[in-house]
Scaffold this motif. Structure first.
Motif, PDB file in Angstrom:
ATOM      1  N   ASN A 229      12.047  21.308   1.367  1.00 52.84           N
ATOM      2  CA  ASN A 229      12.133  20.257   0.343  1.00 52.84           C
ATOM      3  C   ASN A 229      11.469  18.951   0.779  1.00 52.84           C
ATOM      4  OD1 ASN A 229      13.949  21.779  -1.499  1.00 52.84           O
ATOM      5  ND2 ASN A 229      15.403  21.584   0.183  1.00 52.84           N
ATOM      6  N   SER A 230      10.693  18.974   1.868  1.00 50.09           N
ATOM      7  CA  SER A 230      10.175  17.730   2.457  1.00 50.09           C
ATOM      8  C   SER A 230       8.824  17.285   1.906  1.00 50.09           C
ATOM      9  CB  SER A 230      10.055  17.901   3.983  1.00 50.09           C
ATOM     10  OG  SER A 230      11.324  18.122   4.563  1.00 50.09           O
ATOM     11  N   GLY A 231       8.147  18.147   1.147  1.00 42.26           N
ATOM     12  CA  GLY A 231       6.814  17.817   0.660  1.00 42.26           C
ATOM     13  C   GLY A 231       6.732  16.518  -0.126  1.00 42.26           C
ATOM     14  N   PRO A 232       7.580  16.297  -1.145  1.00 44.83           N
ATOM     15  CA  PRO A 232       7.507  15.057  -1.923  1.00 44.83           C
ATOM     16  C   PRO A 232       7.695  13.810  -1.067  1.00 44.83           C
ATOM     17  CG  PRO A 232       8.805  16.680  -3.108  1.00 44.83           C
ATOM     18  CD  PRO A 232       8.546  17.248  -1.749  1.00 44.83           C
ATOM     19  N   LEU A 233       8.584  13.872  -0.064  1.00 45.59           N
ATOM     20  CA  LEU A 233       8.788  12.702   0.787  1.00 45.59           C
ATOM     21  C   LEU A 233       7.551  12.418   1.639  1.00 45.59           C
ATOM     22  CD1 LEU A 233      10.663  10.489   1.814  1.00 45.59           C
ATOM     23  CD2 LEU A 233      11.582  12.114   3.482  1.00 45.59           C
ATOM     24  N   ARG A 234       6.895  13.450   2.137  1.00 45.86           N
ATOM     25  CA  ARG A 234       5.670  13.250   2.914  1.00 45.86           C
ATOM     26  C   ARG A 234       4.584  12.600   2.059  1.00 45.86           C
ATOM     27  NH1 ARG A 234       6.109  16.009   7.698  1.00 45.86           N
ATOM     28  NH2 ARG A 234       7.649  17.706   7.737  1.00 45.86           N
ATOM     29  N   ARG A 235       4.420  13.073   0.838  1.00 45.51           N
ATOM     30  CA  ARG A 235       3.414  12.494  -0.055  1.00 45.51           C
ATOM     31  C   ARG A 235       3.749  11.047  -0.390  1.00 45.51           C
ATOM     32  NH1 ARG A 235       3.660  17.849  -1.973  1.00 45.51           N
ATOM     33  NH2 ARG A 235       5.224  17.321  -3.553  1.00 45.51           N
ATOM     34  N   LEU A 236       5.055  10.764  -0.580  1.00 43.41           N
ATOM     35  CA  LEU A 236       5.465   9.390  -0.880  1.00 43.41           C
ATOM     36  C   LEU A 236       5.134   8.458   0.282  1.00 43.41           C
ATOM     37  CD1 LEU A 236       6.943   7.224  -2.523  1.00 43.41           C
ATOM     38  CD2 LEU A 236       9.098   8.047  -1.521  1.00 43.41           C
ATOM     39  N   LEU A 237       5.408   8.885   1.504  1.00 42.40           N
ATOM     40  CA  LEU A 237       5.112   8.050   2.669  1.00 42.40           C
ATOM     41  C   LEU A 237       3.615   7.768   2.787  1.00 42.40           C
ATOM     42  CD1 LEU A 237       7.548   9.628   5.273  1.00 42.40           C
ATOM     43  CD2 LEU A 237       7.704   7.340   4.294  1.00 42.40           C
ATOM     44  N   ALA A 238       2.803   8.773   2.485  1.00 41.21           N
ATOM     45  CA  ALA A 238       1.354   8.567   2.534  1.00 41.21           C
ATOM     46  C   ALA A 238       0.916   7.551   1.491  1.00 41.21           C
ATOM     47  CB  ALA A 238       0.634   9.901   2.318  1.00 41.21           C
ATOM     48  N   LEU A 239       1.450   7.639   0.276  1.00 44.06           N
ATOM     49  CA  LEU A 239       1.110   6.677  -0.777  1.00 44.06           C
ATOM     50  C   LEU A 239       1.547   5.270  -0.408  1.00 44.06           C
ATOM     51  CD1 LEU A 239       2.034   8.714  -4.002  1.00 44.06           C
ATOM     52  CD2 LEU A 239      -0.234   7.852  -3.393  1.00 44.06           C
ATOM     53  N   LEU A 240       2.758   5.156   0.155  1.00 46.35           N
ATOM     54  CA  LEU A 240       3.262   3.837   0.546  1.00 46.35           C
ATOM     55  C   LEU A 240       2.411   3.232   1.654  1.00 46.35           C
ATOM     56  CD1 LEU A 240       7.106   4.552   0.527  1.00 46.35           C
ATOM     57  CD2 LEU A 240       5.842   3.150  -1.108  1.00 46.35           C
ATOM     58  N   ALA A 241       1.972   4.061   2.600  1.00 42.18           N
ATOM     59  CA  ALA A 241       1.128   3.557   3.687  1.00 42.18           C
ATOM     60  C   ALA A 241      -0.197   3.031   3.143  1.00 42.18           C
ATOM     61  CB  ALA A 241       0.888   4.660   4.710  1.00 42.18           C
ATOM     62  N   VAL A 242      -0.812   3.778   2.220  1.00 35.08           N
ATOM     63  CA  VAL A 242      -2.087   3.346   1.635  1.00 35.08           C
ATOM     64  C   VAL A 242      -1.922   2.034   0.883  1.00 35.08           C
ATOM     65  CG1 VAL A 242      -3.836   3.928  -0.093  1.00 35.08           C
ATOM     66  CG2 VAL A 242      -3.046   5.671   1.519  1.00 35.08           C
ATOM     67  N   SER A 243      -0.867   1.939   0.059  1.00 33.82           N
ATOM     68  CA  SER A 243      -0.675   0.715  -0.730  1.00 33.82           C
ATOM     69  C   SER A 243      -0.386  -0.479   0.172  1.00 33.82           C
ATOM     70  CB  SER A 243       0.465   0.905  -1.738  1.00 33.82           C
ATOM     71  OG  SER A 243       1.712   1.054  -1.083  1.00 33.82           O
ATOM     72  N   SER A 244       0.362  -0.290   1.268  1.00 39.09           N
ATOM     73  CA  SER A 244       0.689  -1.399   2.169  1.00 39.09           C
ATOM     74  C   SER A 244      -0.553  -1.903   2.905  1.00 39.09           C
ATOM     75  CB  SER A 244       1.760  -0.968   3.169  1.00 39.09           C
ATOM     76  OG  SER A 244       2.951  -0.596   2.513  1.00 39.09           O
ATOM     77  N   VAL A 245      -1.386  -0.961   3.370  1.00 39.58           N
ATOM     78  CA  VAL A 245      -2.607  -1.362   4.071  1.00 39.58           C
ATOM     79  C   VAL A 245      -3.561  -2.075   3.112  1.00 39.58           C
ATOM     80  CG1 VAL A 245      -4.662  -0.496   5.241  1.00 39.58           C
ATOM     81  CG2 VAL A 245      -2.411   0.421   5.832  1.00 39.58           C
ATOM     82  N   LEU A 246      -3.659  -1.573   1.885  1.00 37.09           N
ATOM     83  CA  LEU A 246      -4.524  -2.234   0.895  1.00 37.09           C
ATOM     84  C   LEU A 246      -4.040  -3.650   0.595  1.00 37.09           C
ATOM     85  CD1 LEU A 246      -5.318   0.648  -1.629  1.00 37.09           C
ATOM     86  CD2 LEU A 246      -6.917  -0.541  -0.123  1.00 37.09           C
ATOM     87  N   GLN A 247      -2.713  -3.839   0.570  1.00 38.19           N
ATOM     88  CA  GLN A 247      -2.195  -5.197   0.381  1.00 38.19           C
ATOM     89  C   GLN A 247      -2.621  -6.104   1.537  1.00 38.19           C
ATOM     90  OE1 GLN A 247       1.974  -5.769  -0.709  1.00 38.19           O
ATOM     91  NE2 GLN A 247       2.044  -3.670  -1.503  1.00 38.19           N
TER      92      GLN A 247
END
Length: 580
Positions: A13-31
């Motif tokens: 059941n860990s796939g959605p959490l891994r994808r969420l962390l990747a999205l959050l990392a991208v958005s934080s670095v872009l900020q």
């Protein structure tokens, strides 16, 4: 925290959490990159040629829109992941509960599981839905700012780099204070929840003794919870204040370094406000980190309690399960204890198939423990419990549960109809089979008196039925299940004579057809037993038939004489007089 989340979810059941962390990392670095691009933009605007700022406007706009799009996508995924997380945790806890050894459950577990499902799961759900995005932003955006700062001014970059370990130490101290306080608070909440359940269940007793308005144990538990809440506030506030002060001190240090450089001529005047804006973007997510860290620690404690339950080892299943060919039972040198010392010591006896064995003895002798070891509520510490010559540890749980049926003294009925509650014994039973089981358990008159017959709702916990009627429902369940081994644990202890007679008749109907283990204090219940075992201080001290044990003049004989005397007691109209 993240590792614990993955543990709670499980690999599948860990796939959605891994994808969420990747999205959050991208958005934080872009900020962080967008904030960094403000420096050349501000330098161009405040410099001698403002017109040169237009290209930078375009770059900042593209970066900002990219960051906004990534943030929106990540936040949408966060809400969805939080909802999925709650569903997964409820399912995993439910699946785990049915795998846990039945001996694991006690009064404190009721409060713990209640709090876990009503409070802990929503708190953990809050992590991906609301806390992960600001948490990732509080880490990656400042790090991105620190990474690009040397491109503009090495001195300010060094100031920020030196400040990071200090901020990390203060934040860690603050979070630990909150974590310890919240752990104590969780313990007090579990105790209070258990006491509330106990208080509700004990209402008949409390009201009978004029204690319905209060209970000392409950009052103390609630007071302890209030004290734990106040202690948490007192422990959390100093850390939050200290971290906020440290962040502002870092900003002040950058301001001093920047102004000194600008006055000295080594930093262009237009660059100073731009760098201060960038430093503010560094400080802003950090300012929220202390409060965010406290919330994360509280959720981490909730997550830890969930993972502790998920980590409890179920009783091991046999690699090659064996199905017994008969229903005879043997206890072979069984020793068992709950941790404070042995309850049973070298207990050995046999229960031949289709015979009735009665187990008697003083309270605390271990009678109920014997019954529950038969159904493998726990594994024995020494010796063996065997059914049909097969160790119960070599029988699959599903097969073992099909072999044994229990009738307890305390009967729980589910909200639903009388038929639904009887059908718990065998969910696939037909209506005719349910009616036959009800009739055999002496429920004919009860069914006839109910407004909708056997389809009448019995209320929450069976409140619309009397205690004796609920016990008959329990007998009906056992009859419907039709297991070859039936255990009756004080099934008639609290019944009036009418209900006692009905239950005795149902038990008599099982004799000779099933392997019966009857635990009873009412010794007339066990007179017809093929063998009576006297259990005292964890050992079998006497065994034989009723007449044989009476002639032996031992513990059973004394029990019988005492019960015979008390059966003749009655109250008279004259105060202070009695008959016997």
């Amino acid at each position: 925290m993240i590792r614990a989340l993955f543990t709670a979810l499980g690999p599948e059941n860990s796939g959605p959490l891994r994808r969420l962390l990747a999205l959050l990392a991208v958005s934080s670095v872009l900020q962080g990159v967008t904030y960094a691009l403000l420096v050349p933009l501000m330098e161009a605007i405040l410099g001698p040629g403002p017109g040169s700022a237009w290209p930078w406007f375009g770059v900042v706009a593209v970066s900002g829109l990219s960051a906004a799009a990534a943030t929106w996508t990540a936040q949408t995924a966060a809400f969805r992941t939080g909802s999925d997380l709650a569903r997964v945790l409820h399912h995993r806890l439910g699946d785990k509960i049915v795998q846990l050894p039945l001996g694991w459950f006690d009064r404190t577990r009721v409060g713990e599981l209640s709090r876990m499902n009503s409070q802990s799961v929503p708190q953990v759900m809050n992590v991906p839905a609301h806390l992960l995005r600001p948490a990732v932003t509080a880490v990656l955006t400042p790090l991105t700012v620190v990474a690009v700062m040397p491109l503009f001014d090495v001195r300010i970059a060094l100031t920020l780099v030196v400040s990071l370990p200090l901020l990390a130490v203060i934040l860690r101290w603050s979070n630990r204070m909150v974590e310890r306080a919240d752990r104590d608070r969780h313990a007090s909440i579990d105790e209070a929840a258990g006491r509330v359940v106990e208080f509700a269940q004990a209402q008949p007793v409390l009201r009978a003794f004029g204690r319905a308005g209060g209970d000392g144990a409950l009052d103390r538990a609630l007071a302890g919870q209030g004290a734990a809440d106040r202690a948490m506030l007192w422990r959390a506030v100093p850390g939050l204040v200290a971290f906020g002060f440290a962040v502002r001190a870092v900003f002040a240090a950058v301001l001093i370094v920047g102004v000194h450089a600008a006055l000295g001529g080594s930093l262009a005047a237009p660059a100073l406000p731009a760098l201060l804006i960038l430093t503010a973007r560094f400080a802003e997510p950090l300012s929220a980190a202390a409060g965010l860290g406290a919330s994360m620690r509280i959720s981490a404690n909730s997550l830890a309690s969930i993972n502790r339950v998920l980590a409890v080892e179920p009783l091991p299943e046999p690699a090659r399960p064996v199905v017994p060919a008969s229903a005879d039972v043997e206890f072979r040198a069984v020793t068992f204890g709950y941790g404070d010392g042995p309850v049973l010591r070298e207990v050995s006896f046999t229960m031949p198939e289709r015979t009735m064995t009665a187990l008697v003895g003083p309270s605390g002798a271990g009678k109920t423990t014997v019954a529950r070891l038969l159904a493998r509520f726990w594994d024995v510490s020494g010796g063996q419990v065997r059914i049909g010559g097969v160790d119960v540890r070599d029988i699959a749980t599903e097969d073992l549960m099909a072999l044994v049926s229990f009738v307890f003294q305390d009967v729980y009925l589910f909200e639903g109809s009388l038929a639904d509650n009887i059908r718990v014994g065998r969910p696939g039973a037909s209506d005719e089979e349910v009616l036959r089981a009800a009739s055999a358990a002496g429920l004919d008159e009860v069914v006839a008196a109910l407004p909708r017959g056997i389809d009448t709702p019995v209320g929450e916990a069976g409140t619309l039925l009397s205690g004796g009627q609920r016990q008959r429902v329990s007998i009906a369940r056992a009859l419907l299940k039709d297991a070859p081994i039936v255990v009756l644990d004080e099934a008639t202890a609290a019944l009036d004579p009418e209900n006692d007679a009905v239950v005795q008749a149902a038990v008599a109907s099982l004799a000779g057809r099933r392997t019966l283990l009857v635990i009873a204090h009412r010794l007339r219940t066990v007179q017809a037993a093929d063998q009576i075992l006297v259990l005292n201080e964890g050992r079998i001290t006497e065994r034989g038939r009723h007449e044989e044990l009476l002639d032996a003049g031992g513990t059973y004989s004394r029990f019988w004489q005492e019960r015979s005397r008390t059966r003749g007691w009655h109250l008279t109209g004259a105060a202070g007089q009695g008959g016997g």
